[in-house]
Design a protein around this motif. Structure first.
Motif, PDB file in Angstrom:
ATOM      1  N   PRO A   1       0.840  -1.180   0.032  1.00 23.14           N
ATOM      2  CA  PRO A   1       0.029   0.110  -0.086  1.00 23.14           C
ATOM      3  C   PRO A   1       0.893   1.338   0.048  1.00 23.14           C
ATOM      4  N   MET A   2       0.380   2.061  -0.784  1.00 25.21           N
ATOM      5  CA  MET A   2       0.950   3.636  -0.534  1.00 25.21           C
ATOM      6  C   MET A   2       0.647   4.362   0.797  1.00 25.21           C
ATOM      7  N   VAL A   3      -0.636   3.957   1.367  1.00 22.38           N
ATOM      8  CA  VAL A   3      -1.081   4.496   2.537  1.00 22.38           C
ATOM      9  C   VAL A   3      -2.044   3.583   3.065  1.00 22.38           C
ATOM     10  N   ARG A   4      -2.306   3.747   4.588  1.00 22.30           N
ATOM     11  CA  ARG A   4      -3.209   2.921   5.358  1.00 22.30           C
ATOM     12  C   ARG A   4      -4.448   2.780   4.396  1.00 22.30           C
ATOM     13  N   GLY A   5      -5.338   1.781   4.254  1.00 19.50           N
ATOM     14  CA  GLY A   5      -6.386   1.875   3.503  1.00 19.50           C
ATOM     15  C   GLY A   5      -6.398   1.643   2.055  1.00 19.50           C
ATOM     16  N   HIS A   6      -5.245   1.599   1.323  1.00 16.30           N
ATOM     17  CA  HIS A   6      -5.114   1.599   0.105  1.00 16.30           C
ATOM     18  C   HIS A   6      -5.776   0.159  -0.363  1.00 16.30           C
ATOM     19  N   LEU A   7      -7.072   0.078  -1.260  1.00 24.35           N
ATOM     20  CA  LEU A   7      -7.791  -0.878  -1.588  1.00 24.35           C
ATOM     21  C   LEU A   7      -7.774  -1.015  -3.076  1.00 24.35           C
TER      22      LEU A   7
END
Length: 210
Positions: free
Chosen positions: A84-90
């Motif tokens: 992921p690039m950031v937390r929560g990348h889906l």
């Protein structure tokens, strides 16, 4: 297919492996179709709530590496990006093996696209991350930074403080500069995402059909 395009046969595609490990399991069988997007039928008891796997069915160890699945619908899957690039990348993908958007069938496009699942999933991502700004990115082909040649959309939260990205070119949405998702974090975020998605579905109505 252009020689520069990446391609996996379905039996070697990582996203197809996830699709196989997390089948769509409606409360009743489909009247016309096989539950894998091959057919247009909808079972009489098939509802939106069927599309969010239970905690048992969402066991990440069904695949190697682990997969943190949030949605397992008839034509659409959603799971956390393992880099992921950031937390929560889906990631939101087609269930069937389609390399580019142009390869998608009409029903798949209607299911995965702006008509239905993307807005619902985006609201769940915002709720879990607390971030209301986000990118939705979709790449087609190697020159367009598509790494896994299976249609998928990135939902990438944009918090106020973003991690430093050394390479700010178009490759940021390809392999780019990423950190590996830790299993403990992935499991925790996925639980929150499934809960938020169930809440979004409840607002629509759990009896609503696809």
């Amino acid at each position: 297919m252009n020689e520069l395009d990446l391609h996996y046969p379905p039996d070697a595609c990582p996203f197809c492996n996830i699709a196989g490990a997390f089948p769509y399991t409606p409360t009743t069988s489909l009247e016309n179709g096989d539950g894998m997007g091959n057919g247009k039928g909808v079972g009489k008891g098939e509802t939106l709530s069927d599309c969010v796997p239970s905690e048992t069915d969402a066991d990440p160890e069904k695949t190697d590496p682990n997969s943190f699945v949030v949605l397992a619908a008839r034509d659409t899957l959603a799971f956390l990006d393992i880099l992921p690039m950031v937390r929560g990348h889906l990631l939101v993908s087609t269930r069937q093996h389609r390399v580019k958007v142009a390869d998608m069938h009409g029903d798949e496009g209607r299911d995965i696209g702006m008509c239905f699942w993307l807005p619902v999933i985006a609201r769940a991502v915002c709720k879990v991350t607390g971030v209301t700004d986000y990118n939705i990115v979709q790449n087609n082909g190697a020159r367009a930074a598509q790494v896994v040649p299976h249609v998928h959309f990135h939902i990438i939260p944009r918090p106020e403080t973003m991690p430093e990205i050394k390479n700010k070119s178009w490759t940021m949405f390809g392999r780019g500069q990423r950190d590996e998702l830790m299993d403990e974090d992935g499991a925790s975020i996925a639980v929150e995402m499934r809960k938020a998605l169930r809440e979004e579905i409840a607002k629509i109505g759990t009896s609503s059909k696809l």
